[in-house]
Design a protein around this motif. Structure first.
Motif, PDB file in Angstrom:
ATOM      1  N   GLN A  98     -54.977   5.663 -27.579  1.00  0.00           N
ATOM      2  CA  GLN A  98     -56.116   4.733 -27.607  1.00  0.00           C
ATOM      3  C   GLN A  98     -55.827   3.440 -26.872  1.00  0.00           C
ATOM      4  O   GLN A  98     -56.724   2.817 -26.292  1.00  0.00           O
ATOM      5  N   SER A  99     -54.571   3.007 -26.898  1.00  0.00           N
ATOM      6  CA  SER A  99     -54.211   1.711 -26.312  1.00  0.00           C
ATOM      7  C   SER A  99     -53.937   1.776 -24.827  1.00  0.00           C
ATOM      8  O   SER A  99     -53.910   0.744 -24.149  1.00  0.00           O
ATOM      9  N   TYR A 100     -53.704   2.999 -24.301  1.00  0.00           N
ATOM     10  CA  TYR A 100     -53.314   3.132 -22.901  1.00  0.00           C
ATOM     11  C   TYR A 100     -53.801   4.480 -22.398  1.00  0.00           C
ATOM     12  O   TYR A 100     -53.150   5.506 -22.578  1.00  0.00           O
ATOM     13  N   LEU A 101     -54.987   4.453 -21.767  1.00  0.00           N
ATOM     14  CA  LEU A 101     -55.592   5.697 -21.285  1.00  0.00           C
ATOM     15  C   LEU A 101     -55.067   6.005 -19.883  1.00  0.00           C
ATOM     16  O   LEU A 101     -53.886   5.876 -19.622  1.00  0.00           O
ATOM     17  N   ALA A 102     -55.928   6.473 -18.987  1.00  0.00           N
ATOM     18  CA  ALA A 102     -55.487   6.820 -17.634  1.00  0.00           C
ATOM     19  C   ALA A 102     -54.832   5.611 -16.972  1.00  0.00           C
ATOM     20  O   ALA A 102     -55.299   4.478 -17.144  1.00  0.00           O
ATOM     21  N   PRO A 103     -53.735   5.803 -16.216  1.00  0.00           N
ATOM     22  CA  PRO A 103     -53.142   7.093 -15.875  1.00  0.00           C
ATOM     23  C   PRO A 103     -52.112   7.611 -16.880  1.00  0.00           C
ATOM     24  O   PRO A 103     -51.514   8.643 -16.669  1.00  0.00           O
ATOM     25  N   GLY A 104     -51.874   6.862 -17.968  1.00  0.00           N
ATOM     26  CA  GLY A 104     -50.868   7.274 -18.941  1.00  0.00           C
ATOM     27  C   GLY A 104     -49.459   6.974 -18.454  1.00  0.00           C
ATOM     28  O   GLY A 104     -49.260   6.356 -17.412  1.00  0.00           O
ATOM     29  N   ILE A 105     -48.451   7.389 -19.248  1.00  0.00           N
ATOM     30  CA  ILE A 105     -47.064   7.183 -18.841  1.00  0.00           C
ATOM     31  C   ILE A 105     -46.328   8.517 -18.865  1.00  0.00           C
ATOM     32  O   ILE A 105     -46.699   9.437 -19.596  1.00  0.00           O
ATOM     33  N   SER A 106     -45.276   8.618 -18.076  1.00  0.00           N
ATOM     34  CA  SER A 106     -44.513   9.862 -17.965  1.00  0.00           C
ATOM     35  C   SER A 106     -43.392   9.905 -18.996  1.00  0.00           C
ATOM     36  O   SER A 106     -42.809   8.874 -19.342  1.00  0.00           O
ATOM     37  N   VAL A 107     -43.110  11.127 -19.469  1.00  0.00           N
ATOM     38  CA  VAL A 107     -41.971  11.371 -20.343  1.00  0.00           C
ATOM     39  C   VAL A 107     -41.131  12.472 -19.700  1.00  0.00           C
ATOM     40  O   VAL A 107     -41.640  13.573 -19.434  1.00  0.00           O
ATOM     41  N   ILE A 119     -37.810   1.525 -16.995  1.00  0.00           N
ATOM     42  CA  ILE A 119     -38.686   1.057 -15.931  1.00  0.00           C
ATOM     43  C   ILE A 119     -37.956   1.235 -14.603  1.00  0.00           C
ATOM     44  O   ILE A 119     -36.737   1.029 -14.505  1.00  0.00           O
ATOM     45  N   HIS A 120     -38.707   1.702 -13.579  1.00  0.00           N
ATOM     46  CA  HIS A 120     -38.128   1.889 -12.249  1.00  0.00           C
ATOM     47  C   HIS A 120     -39.175   1.517 -11.214  1.00  0.00           C
ATOM     48  O   HIS A 120     -40.293   2.052 -11.213  1.00  0.00           O
ATOM     49  N   ASN A 121     -38.835   0.578 -10.356  1.00  0.00           N
ATOM     50  CA  ASN A 121     -39.769   0.108  -9.321  1.00  0.00           C
ATOM     51  C   ASN A 121     -41.107  -0.325  -9.911  1.00  0.00           C
ATOM     52  O   ASN A 121     -42.170  -0.088  -9.342  1.00  0.00           O
ATOM     53  N   GLY A 122     -41.038  -0.946 -11.076  1.00  0.00           N
ATOM     54  CA  GLY A 122     -42.243  -1.451 -11.720  1.00  0.00           C
ATOM     55  C   GLY A 122     -43.010  -0.435 -12.538  1.00  0.00           C
ATOM     56  O   GLY A 122     -44.004  -0.789 -13.187  1.00  0.00           O
ATOM     57  N   SER A 181     -51.676  14.371 -21.355  1.00  0.00           N
ATOM     58  CA  SER A 181     -52.747  14.342 -20.353  1.00  0.00           C
ATOM     59  C   SER A 181     -52.375  15.066 -19.066  1.00  0.00           C
ATOM     60  O   SER A 181     -53.226  15.295 -18.220  1.00  0.00           O
ATOM     61  N   GLU A 182     -51.112  15.428 -18.914  1.00  0.00           N
ATOM     62  CA  GLU A 182     -50.688  16.140 -17.707  1.00  0.00           C
ATOM     63  C   GLU A 182     -49.422  16.916 -18.005  1.00  0.00           C
ATOM     64  O   GLU A 182     -48.492  16.392 -18.641  1.00  0.00           O
ATOM     65  N   VAL A 202     -37.676   8.516 -21.526  1.00  0.00           N
ATOM     66  CA  VAL A 202     -36.665   9.548 -21.355  1.00  0.00           C
ATOM     67  C   VAL A 202     -36.361  10.164 -22.711  1.00  0.00           C
ATOM     68  O   VAL A 202     -36.078   9.460 -23.688  1.00  0.00           O
ATOM     69  N   TYR A 203     -36.448  11.488 -22.762  1.00  0.00           N
ATOM     70  CA  TYR A 203     -36.111  12.255 -23.952  1.00  0.00           C
ATOM     71  C   TYR A 203     -34.654  12.689 -23.816  1.00  0.00           C
ATOM     72  O   TYR A 203     -34.302  13.427 -22.902  1.00  0.00           O
ATOM     73  N   ASN A 204     -33.815  12.183 -24.721  1.00  0.00           N
ATOM     74  CA  ASN A 204     -32.400  12.517 -24.691  1.00  0.00           C
ATOM     75  C   ASN A 204     -32.134  13.684 -25.626  1.00  0.00           C
ATOM     76  O   ASN A 204     -32.424  13.620 -26.826  1.00  0.00           O
ATOM     77  N   LYS A 205     -31.583  14.769 -25.092  1.00  0.00           N
ATOM     78  CA  LYS A 205     -31.403  15.990 -25.883  1.00  0.00           C
ATOM     79  C   LYS A 205     -30.430  15.793 -27.048  1.00  0.00           C
ATOM     80  O   LYS A 205     -30.429  16.588 -27.990  1.00  0.00           O
ATOM     81  N   ARG A 206     -29.619  14.719 -27.027  1.00  0.00           N
ATOM     82  CA  ARG A 206     -28.646  14.507 -28.097  1.00  0.00           C
ATOM     83  C   ARG A 206     -29.270  13.878 -29.338  1.00  0.00           C
ATOM     84  O   ARG A 206     -28.851  14.178 -30.456  1.00  0.00           O
ATOM     85  N   PHE A 207     -30.269  13.006 -29.166  1.00  0.00           N
ATOM     86  CA  PHE A 207     -30.791  12.323 -30.349  1.00  0.00           C
ATOM     87  C   PHE A 207     -32.322  12.290 -30.426  1.00  0.00           C
ATOM     88  O   PHE A 207     -32.882  11.951 -31.469  1.00  0.00           O
TER      89      PHE A 207
END
Length: 471
Positions: free
Chosen positions: A60-69, A98-101, A38-39, A106-111
């Motif tokens: 479908q379960s979690y629309l705006a604002p979505g979550i960051s990766v 989770i950070h500050n609520g 979405s962004e 996080v995408y880890n390049k190793r796995f």
């Protein structure tokens, strides 16, 4: 979140994809997700040696604002290169944190691994980018179909429109979003990048405060950037509407989708400042870029309004020139539809005659007693003209100068005429008072100084135009 598999595309392991709402409950756990992008953020350097990219996703379960990766990689080419906002991404073995609520992945390049798919409805279910470790499975097609159906009713571009402005409404010291087309992108000698963006509307004309007494030694610039655009690039610009220069930091050179221009985007959290009476956009650390599909409603709305505008005589005029330009200037025998300066700059003929609605930004010289040459006694003046599409130099010389100032029989009349053109209303001492030149109609003739380099030596003269002191 993984289980053994005895069939399907992967014969060793099957990945179970969690809905985002369930993934939020799995902090510290490696999870697998299938979601809509979405962004799209910009690739930048991390605090270490890696490159980092942030995407926002929804399902479908979690629309705006979505979550960051957050993706990390030692090379930009290994990061997801999302073609369009609304495309679909499969993620395997990413870690929820989770950070500050606020939850994020996080995408880890190793796995970790990913695959990107088109978001639009199509029978093609193959990814257009896939990382080496990504394991495709038979049920991927089912997830794709569900998410593509979701996009019909919940397009990403339909959310978070608060704070969105058109170029005609931009202002300084305000963060806003702008839906626009990236016409061109280039970098400067100091490593900055410039995005040339357009939405079909006109940026508001600005009050001017340049010192006219310094025009000989420090002329007002024609544009905020140092480089001169090639004719090929210039001819790709639309003839109507402001092309805003948006300056970005060095990291934007790693944003591949913008390099060739031509794509529609939503610039989020940008602001504008004024430089020499010219609007200049700025991308900040908090700014983001969303790629938009050509068939998104906001894009189609921009194009619909623009197409209607270019067909209308009244709407082709600068949007703040209502109902008609000032009568300070008149053009001999003219009746027709005025052109824009961009119409002239991109005209196929080097030498042509055109009538435009413009403002006189500056004049060198500008004082009445200096307008005539001390040698021949004829008028010789260089002015800067602007409209919403461009700025150019134009010259008023010799017999056309006599025609232009024909009604000004005294030095006092010349002073009043120049003050009216330049928007000078008074003031004394200190900085020059702000000026607001009126929109005026004038006729321009283009010519070239060197026949062997016609485009490079093209110049403009004001002709067949008269100054009136009675309006």
């Amino acid at each position: 979140m993984e289980m053994a598999s005895t069939n399907g595309r992967d014969q060793s392991r099957e990945y179970v994809y969690l809905p985002l709402v369930d993934a939020l409950k799995s902090v510290g756990v490696r999870v697998n997700l299938f979601a809509v992008v979405s962004e799209i953020g910009a690739v930048r350097r991390s605090r270490g040696s890696d490159y980092v990219l942030t995407l926002k996703i929804m399902d479908q379960s979690y629309l705006a604002p979505g979550i960051s990766v957050n993706f990390f990689s030692e090379r930009p080419s290994k990061l997801p290169s999302v073609m369009l906002n609304g495309d679909i991404i499969g993620l395997q073995r990413v870690v929820m944190k989770i950070h500050n609520g606020d939850h994020y992945c996080v995408y880890n390049k190793r796995f970790s691994s990913f695959a990107l798919f088109q978001g639009k409805m199509t029978e093609d279910c193959s990814p257009y980018q896939i990382s080496p470790k990504f394991q495709q499975r038979d049920h991927d097609d089912e997830h794709l179909s569900q998410l593509r159906t979701l996009l019909i009713d919940h397009p990403p571009g339909a959310v978070l429109k608060e704070g969105e402005l058109q170029l005609r409404r931009i202002k300084t010291h305000t963060l806003f979003d702008l839906v626009c087309k990236v016409l061109h992108i280039c970098n400067t000698s100091n490593g900055e990048w410039i995005l040339f963006v357009w939405d079909g509307t006109d940026a508001p004309p600005l009050m001017l405060q340049n010192d006219l007494n310094t025009e000989m030694t420090a002329p007002t610039p024609l544009r905020p950037e140092e480089l001169l655009l090639s004719r090929e690039v210039l001819c790709s610009f639309p003839p109507v509407g402001t092309v805003l220069r948006v300056f970005a930091d060095k990291f934007f050179k790693e944003f591949p989708h913008l390099l060739n221009g031509g794509c529609w985007v939503r610039l989020c959290n940008i602001n504008c400042e004024v430089q020499s009476g010219i609007w200049k956009g700025m991308l900040k650390v908090c700014s983001k870029i969303r790629l938009l599909s050509d068939d998104e409603s906001t894009v189609l709305d921009c194009l619909k309004k623009y197409n209607a505008r270019v067909k209308s005589q009244a709407e082709r005029l600068p949007l703040t020139c209502f109902p008609w330009p000032s009568h300070i200037l008149s053009v001999d025998g003219y009746c027709g539809i005025p052109a824009t300066l961009m119409d002239s700059l991109t005209c196929k003929q080097v030498k042509h005659l055109v009538v435009c609605v413009v403002r006189v930004v500056s004049s060198c010289p500008w004082r009445a007693e200096d307008l005539r040459s001390p040698v021949g006694g004829h008028f010789r003046i260089r002015v800067i003209l602007e409209d919403p599409t461009a700025r150019i130099y134009a010259y008023i010389i010799k017999e056309q100068g006599e025609k232009f100032f024909g009604a000004c029989s005294t030095q006092d009349a010349l002073t009043r005429g120049m003050n009216a053109l330049l928007g000078i209303t008074g003031g004394s001492g200190g900085d020059p008072p702000p000026r607001e030149p009126p929109w005026v109609l004038c006729c321009l003739r283009s010519y070239c100084l060197d026949e062997s380099d016609p485009w490079g030596s093209r110049r403009y003269r004001i002709v067949n135009t008269r100054l009136s002191l009675y309006n």
